[in-house]
Design a protein around this motif. Sequence first.
Motif, PDB file in Angstrom:
ATOM      1  N   LEU A  11     -11.803   4.124 -16.870  1.00  0.00           N
ATOM      2  CA  LEU A  11     -11.091   5.265 -16.299  1.00  0.00           C
ATOM      3  C   LEU A  11      -9.816   4.832 -15.579  1.00  0.00           C
ATOM      4  O   LEU A  11      -8.735   5.393 -15.805  1.00  0.00           O
ATOM      5  CB  LEU A  11     -12.017   6.010 -15.323  1.00  0.00           C
ATOM      6  N   ILE A  12      -9.933   3.831 -14.733  1.00  0.00           N
ATOM      7  CA  ILE A  12      -8.779   3.356 -13.971  1.00  0.00           C
ATOM      8  C   ILE A  12      -7.724   2.788 -14.906  1.00  0.00           C
ATOM      9  O   ILE A  12      -6.523   3.017 -14.716  1.00  0.00           O
ATOM     10  CB  ILE A  12      -9.203   2.292 -12.929  1.00  0.00           C
ATOM     11  N   PHE A  13      -8.159   2.052 -15.914  1.00  0.00           N
ATOM     12  CA  PHE A  13      -7.204   1.449 -16.842  1.00  0.00           C
ATOM     13  C   PHE A  13      -6.331   2.523 -17.496  1.00  0.00           C
ATOM     14  O   PHE A  13      -5.099   2.417 -17.522  1.00  0.00           O
ATOM     15  CB  PHE A  13      -7.940   0.633 -17.911  1.00  0.00           C
ATOM     16  N   PHE A  14      -6.967   3.568 -18.024  1.00  0.00           N
ATOM     17  CA  PHE A  14      -6.198   4.622 -18.688  1.00  0.00           C
ATOM     18  C   PHE A  14      -5.411   5.473 -17.692  1.00  0.00           C
ATOM     19  O   PHE A  14      -4.338   5.994 -18.020  1.00  0.00           O
ATOM     20  CB  PHE A  14      -7.114   5.486 -19.557  1.00  0.00           C
ATOM     21  N   TYR A  15      -5.930   5.600 -16.489  1.00  0.00           N
ATOM     22  CA  TYR A  15      -5.184   6.301 -15.434  1.00  0.00           C
ATOM     23  C   TYR A  15      -3.891   5.541 -15.132  1.00  0.00           C
ATOM     24  O   TYR A  15      -2.812   6.133 -15.037  1.00  0.00           O
ATOM     25  CB  TYR A  15      -6.047   6.405 -14.174  1.00  0.00           C
ATOM     26  N   LEU A  16      -3.994   4.232 -14.983  1.00  0.00           N
ATOM     27  CA  LEU A  16      -2.812   3.416 -14.706  1.00  0.00           C
ATOM     28  C   LEU A  16      -1.828   3.443 -15.866  1.00  0.00           C
ATOM     29  O   LEU A  16      -0.607   3.456 -15.658  1.00  0.00           O
ATOM     30  CB  LEU A  16      -3.226   1.969 -14.394  1.00  0.00           C
ATOM     31  N   ILE A  17      -2.338   3.449 -17.087  1.00  0.00           N
ATOM     32  CA  ILE A  17      -1.485   3.561 -18.274  1.00  0.00           C
ATOM     33  C   ILE A  17      -0.689   4.866 -18.229  1.00  0.00           C
ATOM     34  O   ILE A  17       0.534   4.887 -18.464  1.00  0.00           O
ATOM     35  CB  ILE A  17      -2.325   3.503 -19.567  1.00  0.00           C
ATOM     36  N   SER A  42       3.478  -1.003  -9.170  1.00  0.00           N
ATOM     37  CA  SER A  42       2.111  -1.083  -8.651  1.00  0.00           C
ATOM     38  C   SER A  42       1.096  -0.802  -9.753  1.00  0.00           C
ATOM     39  O   SER A  42       0.084  -1.500  -9.866  1.00  0.00           O
ATOM     40  CB  SER A  42       1.928  -0.088  -7.493  1.00  0.00           C
ATOM     41  N   SER A  43       1.370   0.210 -10.564  1.00  0.00           N
ATOM     42  CA  SER A  43       0.471   0.536 -11.680  1.00  0.00           C
ATOM     43  C   SER A  43       0.442  -0.586 -12.706  1.00  0.00           C
ATOM     44  O   SER A  43      -0.621  -0.954 -13.214  1.00  0.00           O
ATOM     45  CB  SER A  43       0.919   1.839 -12.349  1.00  0.00           C
ATOM     46  N   THR A  44       1.618  -1.136 -12.997  1.00  0.00           N
ATOM     47  CA  THR A  44       1.698  -2.255 -13.943  1.00  0.00           C
ATOM     48  C   THR A  44       0.930  -3.459 -13.422  1.00  0.00           C
ATOM     49  O   THR A  44       0.245  -4.157 -14.189  1.00  0.00           O
ATOM     50  CB  THR A  44       3.167  -2.650 -14.201  1.00  0.00           C
ATOM     51  N   LEU A  45       1.016  -3.701 -12.116  1.00  0.00           N
ATOM     52  CA  LEU A  45       0.269  -4.811 -11.501  1.00  0.00           C
ATOM     53  C   LEU A  45      -1.224  -4.647 -11.730  1.00  0.00           C
ATOM     54  O   LEU A  45      -1.921  -5.603 -12.098  1.00  0.00           O
ATOM     55  CB  LEU A  45       0.576  -4.878 -10.001  1.00  0.00           C
ATOM     56  N   GLY A  46      -1.739  -3.427 -11.516  1.00  0.00           N
ATOM     57  CA  GLY A  46      -3.159  -3.172 -11.744  1.00  0.00           C
ATOM     58  C   GLY A  46      -3.562  -3.417 -13.183  1.00  0.00           C
ATOM     59  O   GLY A  46      -4.633  -3.973 -13.456  1.00  0.00           O
ATOM     60  N   ILE A 105       0.835  -1.213   0.000  1.00  0.00           N
ATOM     61  CA  ILE A 105       0.000   0.000   0.000  1.00  0.00           C
ATOM     62  C   ILE A 105       0.868   1.260   0.000  1.00  0.00           C
ATOM     63  O   ILE A 105       0.662   2.183  -0.799  1.00  0.00           O
ATOM     64  CB  ILE A 105      -0.938   0.006   1.226  1.00  0.00           C
ATOM     65  N   ILE A 106       1.860   1.288   0.895  1.00  0.00           N
ATOM     66  CA  ILE A 106       2.733   2.465   0.989  1.00  0.00           C
ATOM     67  C   ILE A 106       3.535   2.633  -0.296  1.00  0.00           C
ATOM     68  O   ILE A 106       3.742   3.756  -0.776  1.00  0.00           O
ATOM     69  CB  ILE A 106       3.675   2.346   2.211  1.00  0.00           C
ATOM     70  N   GLY A 107       3.973   1.528  -0.891  1.00  0.00           N
ATOM     71  CA  GLY A 107       4.716   1.589  -2.141  1.00  0.00           C
ATOM     72  C   GLY A 107       3.893   2.173  -3.277  1.00  0.00           C
ATOM     73  O   GLY A 107       4.417   2.877  -4.147  1.00  0.00           O
ATOM     74  N   THR A 108       2.590   1.888  -3.257  1.00  0.00           N
ATOM     75  CA  THR A 108       1.695   2.455  -4.260  1.00  0.00           C
ATOM     76  C   THR A 108       1.495   3.947  -4.026  1.00  0.00           C
ATOM     77  O   THR A 108       1.420   4.741  -4.959  1.00  0.00           O
ATOM     78  CB  THR A 108       0.323   1.743  -4.215  1.00  0.00           C
ATOM     79  N   MET A 109       1.441   4.316  -2.756  1.00  0.00           N
ATOM     80  CA  MET A 109       1.174   5.713  -2.377  1.00  0.00           C
ATOM     81  C   MET A 109       2.395   6.616  -2.567  1.00  0.00           C
ATOM     82  O   MET A 109       2.296   7.735  -3.076  1.00  0.00           O
ATOM     83  CB  MET A 109       0.743   5.735  -0.899  1.00  0.00           C
ATOM     84  N   ILE A 110       3.565   6.130  -2.160  1.00  0.00           N
ATOM     85  CA  ILE A 110       4.767   6.966  -2.203  1.00  0.00           C
ATOM     86  C   ILE A 110       5.385   6.913  -3.594  1.00  0.00           C
ATOM     87  O   ILE A 110       6.293   6.134  -3.869  1.00  0.00           O
ATOM     88  CB  ILE A 110       5.804   6.545  -1.138  1.00  0.00           C
ATOM     89  N   GLY A 111       4.858   7.730  -4.476  1.00  0.00           N
ATOM     90  CA  GLY A 111       5.463   7.881  -5.791  1.00  0.00           C
ATOM     91  C   GLY A 111       6.475   9.005  -5.764  1.00  0.00           C
ATOM     92  O   GLY A 111       6.784   9.562  -4.703  1.00  0.00           O
ATOM     93  N   ALA A 112       6.955   9.359  -6.936  1.00  0.00           N
ATOM     94  CA  ALA A 112       7.954  10.426  -7.030  1.00  0.00           C
ATOM     95  C   ALA A 112       7.377  11.757  -6.550  1.00  0.00           C
ATOM     96  O   ALA A 112       8.078  12.567  -5.947  1.00  0.00           O
ATOM     97  CB  ALA A 112       8.446  10.547  -8.463  1.00  0.00           C
ATOM     98  N   GLY A 113       6.084  11.999  -6.838  1.00  0.00           N
ATOM     99  CA  GLY A 113       5.459  13.254  -6.415  1.00  0.00           C
ATOM    100  C   GLY A 113       5.433  13.396  -4.906  1.00  0.00           C
ATOM    101  O   GLY A 113       5.720  14.467  -4.367  1.00  0.00           O
ATOM    102  N   TYR A 114       5.111  12.303  -4.223  1.00  0.00           N
ATOM    103  CA  TYR A 114       5.073  12.328  -2.760  1.00  0.00           C
ATOM    104  C   TYR A 114       6.485  12.416  -2.183  1.00  0.00           C
ATOM    105  O   TYR A 114       6.776  13.263  -1.332  1.00  0.00           O
ATOM    106  CB  TYR A 114       4.373  11.072  -2.245  1.00  0.00           C
TER     107      TYR A 114
END
Length: 340
Positions: free
Chosen positions: A84-90, A269-273, A12-21
């Motif tokens: 929406l989620i699919f293209f967001y993850l892309i 994480s995005s690739t996993l989704g 969960i934290i790995g998904t949340m802590i991206g470069a922006g965070y």
Amino acid sequence: MWKAGFKWMFLIIGTMIGAGYASGREIWQFFGHESGLAIVLFSILFTYCIYLIMTISYRYQSTNYSTILEALLGDKIAKFYDILIFFYLISVTTIMIAGSGATFEVFKLSKWVGILFIAVIIVLLFIRGVQGVISLNTFILPLLITGLLTILVVFIKDEQLTFIWSLDHQSNWSSAFTFTALNILSILAVLGAVGDKIQSKKEILIASIGSGSILGLVTLLYNNSLIQISEIIILFEIPLFAILKNYPNYAYIVMSILLWFAIFTTAISSTLGIVTRLQSYVKLTLSKLAAILVILLIPLTNLGFSTLIAWLYPLYGFLNLYLLAAIILFPFYTKFSYNE
């Protein structure tokens, strides 16, 4: 039980802590002055949302995010959010791959070295399937969190910073909702992919409380540090480098490496989704789907994403608030049993 709970917590934290965070840009954009209460509310709200999403995922033993969407939103609206989620993850994955290239340029290397490096690592990681992603997060995230906390604590100590908090001036409390909404799509996508691997409700409790508490603490310390150097943050593209401006060059090198790991954890994480969703349509292994995905996305890293992001992110923000509301209200309009 504890080991499994920490495993999900790090995912969960790995998904949340991206470069922006990790760079501080996201934190400064949403919080800043008069935001202590907002961060506490975010921590509580985030914990609540994670608990609900994981409980639904566990109850239905989901293998991709569509199951969670149908439970939360119903079939018709879920189909819209599925796209929406699919293209967001892309878009997130593409931006993270491009971000890896930009990070390598800091070390005077070609961006293509960074792009190809992260692409190869992603494919190799998915040879082990979902377990590979979980194992890597369990290894990387403690290092990333420890590094970030160490820098913040050392900075606070060296600069003898005070903790700014006043209940009389907390006008930014509503940012708790927009900040949570910003991150809820990718987290839902990832947790929807591991429902069949969650073994007990105790794991869910550990993961939700642990991730909410750690992210709340890091955000509070980070924001408090940024507040007290707010007059110079405007001079830095990456707010974290404003904190490091008086430290030796090796501190920049270490943090650039940590930022790359933050990019990497978000990318996987995005690739996993994406690949777990595609697997319900295409009967290929996760590693083959990951390979096809990164090959298709690499050319897109050359495009200018600033206009796309400027148009898409406000739309995502608005739609995410609807999804966040559905998650918060879910226990009140469903007959879903939390004891099964």
